[in-house]
Design an enzyme around this catalytic site. Structure first.
Site, PDB file in Angstrom:
ATOM      1  N   TRP A 156       0.817  -1.205   0.000  1.00  0.00           N
ATOM      2  CA  TRP A 156       0.000   0.000   0.000  1.00  0.00           C
ATOM      3  C   TRP A 156       0.856   1.262   0.000  1.00  0.00           C
ATOM      4  O   TRP A 156       0.497   2.264   0.606  1.00  0.00           O
ATOM      5  CB  TRP A 156      -0.919   0.008   1.231  1.00  0.00           C
ATOM      6  CG  TRP A 156      -1.967  -1.070   1.165  1.00  0.00           C
ATOM      7  CD1 TRP A 156      -2.961  -1.162   0.256  1.00  0.00           C
ATOM      8  CD2 TRP A 156      -2.139  -2.171   2.060  1.00  0.00           C
ATOM      9  NE1 TRP A 156      -3.738  -2.270   0.531  1.00  0.00           N
ATOM     10  CE2 TRP A 156      -3.271  -2.903   1.624  1.00  0.00           C
ATOM     11  CE3 TRP A 156      -1.433  -2.629   3.194  1.00  0.00           C
ATOM     12  CZ2 TRP A 156      -3.717  -4.060   2.279  1.00  0.00           C
ATOM     13  CZ3 TRP A 156      -1.886  -3.763   3.850  1.00  0.00           C
ATOM     14  CH2 TRP A 156      -3.020  -4.474   3.378  1.00  0.00           C
ATOM     15  N   HIS A 177      -6.388   2.909   1.642  1.00  0.00           N
ATOM     16  CA  HIS A 177      -7.636   2.128   1.656  1.00  0.00           C
ATOM     17  C   HIS A 177      -8.599   2.836   2.619  1.00  0.00           C
ATOM     18  O   HIS A 177      -8.209   3.774   3.317  1.00  0.00           O
ATOM     19  CB  HIS A 177      -7.399   0.674   2.065  1.00  0.00           C
ATOM     20  CG  HIS A 177      -6.541   0.480   3.298  1.00  0.00           C
ATOM     21  ND1 HIS A 177      -6.192  -0.749   3.793  1.00  0.00           N
ATOM     22  CD2 HIS A 177      -5.979   1.372   4.163  1.00  0.00           C
ATOM     23  CE1 HIS A 177      -5.455  -0.612   4.878  1.00  0.00           C
ATOM     24  NE2 HIS A 177      -5.311   0.659   5.110  1.00  0.00           N
ATOM     25  N   ARG A 203      -2.905   5.258  -4.285  1.00  0.00           N
ATOM     26  CA  ARG A 203      -1.711   4.421  -4.162  1.00  0.00           C
ATOM     27  C   ARG A 203      -0.667   4.868  -5.160  1.00  0.00           C
ATOM     28  O   ARG A 203      -0.993   5.366  -6.237  1.00  0.00           O
ATOM     29  CB  ARG A 203      -2.055   2.943  -4.399  1.00  0.00           C
ATOM     30  CG  ARG A 203      -2.773   2.359  -3.190  1.00  0.00           C
ATOM     31  CD  ARG A 203      -3.103   0.902  -3.335  1.00  0.00           C
ATOM     32  NE  ARG A 203      -4.172   0.598  -2.385  1.00  0.00           N
ATOM     33  CZ  ARG A 203      -4.737  -0.580  -2.217  1.00  0.00           C
ATOM     34  NH1 ARG A 203      -4.324  -1.611  -2.937  1.00  0.00           N
ATOM     35  NH2 ARG A 203      -5.697  -0.758  -1.340  1.00  0.00           N
ATOM     36  N   GLN A 217     -13.182   3.035  -2.941  1.00  0.00           N
ATOM     37  CA  GLN A 217     -13.472   1.804  -2.210  1.00  0.00           C
ATOM     38  C   GLN A 217     -14.761   1.946  -1.429  1.00  0.00           C
ATOM     39  O   GLN A 217     -15.208   3.056  -1.136  1.00  0.00           O
ATOM     40  CB  GLN A 217     -12.356   1.492  -1.196  1.00  0.00           C
ATOM     41  CG  GLN A 217     -11.127   0.848  -1.812  1.00  0.00           C
ATOM     42  CD  GLN A 217     -10.191   0.260  -0.759  1.00  0.00           C
ATOM     43  OE1 GLN A 217     -10.229   0.632   0.413  1.00  0.00           O
ATOM     44  NE2 GLN A 217      -9.341  -0.654  -1.189  1.00  0.00           N
ATOM     45  N   VAL A 260      -7.226  -8.652   9.666  1.00  0.00           N
ATOM     46  CA  VAL A 260      -8.287  -9.651   9.835  1.00  0.00           C
ATOM     47  C   VAL A 260      -7.671 -11.028  10.064  1.00  0.00           C
ATOM     48  O   VAL A 260      -6.555 -11.313   9.625  1.00  0.00           O
ATOM     49  CB  VAL A 260      -9.233  -9.716   8.605  1.00  0.00           C
ATOM     50  CG1 VAL A 260     -10.147  -8.498   8.553  1.00  0.00           C
ATOM     51  CG2 VAL A 260      -8.454  -9.875   7.316  1.00  0.00           C
ATOM     52  N   ALA A 314     -15.032  -7.525   8.658  1.00  0.00           N
ATOM     53  CA  ALA A 314     -14.791  -6.333   7.842  1.00  0.00           C
ATOM     54  C   ALA A 314     -14.606  -6.784   6.401  1.00  0.00           C
ATOM     55  O   ALA A 314     -14.259  -7.931   6.136  1.00  0.00           O
ATOM     56  CB  ALA A 314     -13.555  -5.591   8.326  1.00  0.00           C
TER      57      ALA A 314
END
Ligand code: PHE
Length: 347
Positions: A156, A177, A203, A217, A260, A314
């Site tokens: 990223w 993001h 990015r 997004q 996550v 998420a």
């Protein structure tokens, strides 16, 4: 003289009858009624006649004069009316004619897709929130379990904003993001949480048919007691049915995102070929549409949530990608080219 007057009268009237313009009419007046007109000459010469003839001729001459004057006035009124009518006819407008079509704007295809995605989650009971595009390093990375030297930061890599002084939250950057909004939402509210976050991300990326350094997004976050991976699958499958059609199948495969655990990549069977393989799915039969997973306990801890009590899931998806898959668009640059031939297809 009487004969002369009669002849004059009929000549003048005959001439008058042929006139149809105002300047010619004025010439006529000067000729027949003006100071140097024949008629005026006669009137002036009346004095040379004997009294009885003077009376008869004078009477006739004056009658002729009055007649010519009144005929002149009638003719002028008539010509003026004809001219006015011609003007009105020339200026006539047809008020029943259909109006010229006005140019009506439309929403950009990305906005349309974004609203469709967000609308699907609203229907599922999610709130919609937005956050800053210029974000702190700590929220974009650290609090999402991406420490400074973590290799995932390369994925990223982004644009940093030059900043000085002591910066407890790190540098400022253009967010890579919408995930930092997970942190902002959780820091502000207690569970249960159900939000989607649409927004622009950036990015450091070489542009090609599928990559742009600026894109959109939609992030999603749900935190509550007893939320499981089954809830994640059910939610994203319901979303897929709303946006891609009720007959779509979903596929979840393991993937890695530091924030996550477990992490997944979700795919939809291709609506172009129903899984058989085509141009849209590059012959694979599946379209990968988002990253997802159960919120990492470290992330929950970081915002002061008790991970032994709360769990959450998420997800994050690229709106350009979803729009491209939905409409079979093969180059992301079309969205930014401002070419009306492309945009008008999305009316
Ligand atoms: N933020 C991730 C990305 O930009 C997507 C993601 C969001 C993955 C939420 C998992 C959970 O690639």
């Amino acid at each position: 003289m009487i004969e002369q007057l009669e002849e004059l009268k009929s000549r003048a009237l005959e001439h008058l009858g042929r006139l149809d313009a105002l300047p010619a009419l004025e010439d006529w007046r000067v000729t027949y009624l003006g100071k140097r007109s024949e008629l005026n000459q006669i009137l002036r010469n009346l004095g040379t006649l004997e009294p009885s003839a003077r009376r008869t001729v004078g009477q006739i001459a004056n009658d002729v004069k009055r007649l010519l004057e009144s005929e002149f006035n009638d003719r002028r009124t008539q010509i003026e009316r004809t001219l006015r009518e011609a003007e009105v006819a020339r200026e006539r407008i047809d008020v029943t004619r259909p109006a010229k079509p006005t140019l009506i704007g439309q929403k950009h295809p990305i906005t349309q897709t974004l609203e469709e995605i967000v609308g699907a989650f609203r229907a599922l009971g999610y709130d919609v929130v937005e956050g800053p595009e210029v974000e702190w390093e700590k929220l974009n990375f650290d609090m999402l379990n991406i420490p400074p030297e973590h290799p995932a930061r390369d994925r990223w890599d982004t644009f940093y904003v030059k900043s000085e002084g002591s910066l407890p939250l790190g540098q400022m950057l253009l967010r890579t993001h919408t995930s930092p909004m997970q942190i902002r939402v959780m820091e502000k509210t207690k569970p249960p949480v159900r939000v989607v976050v649409p927004g622009r991300c950036y990015r450091y990326e070489a542009t090609d048919a599928t990559h742009e350094s600026q894109f959109t997004q939609v992030e999603g976050l749900a935190v509550d007691e007893n939320l499981t991976f089954a809830d994640l699958k059910g939610t994203l499958t319901a979303f897929t049915h709303m946006v891609f059609g009720p007959e779509r199948r979903t596929r979840f495969r393991v993937d890695f995102f530091p924030f996550v655990e477990p992490g997944a990549e979700m795919a939809v069977d291709c609506h172009g070929c129903h899984g058989a393989g085509c141009r849209i799915c590059k012959q694979s039969g599946w379209l990968e549409i988002m990253g997802a997973g159960m919120v990492h306990p470290k992330v929950l801890e970081g915002v002061g949530y008790d991970p032994s009590r709360y769990t959450g899931f998420a997800f994050g998806m690229g709106v350009e990608r979803i729009s491209m898959l939905k409409y079979g668009i093969d180059d992301i640059r079309l969205f930014f080219a401002n070419d009306l031939r492309f945009l008008r297809q999305f009316r």
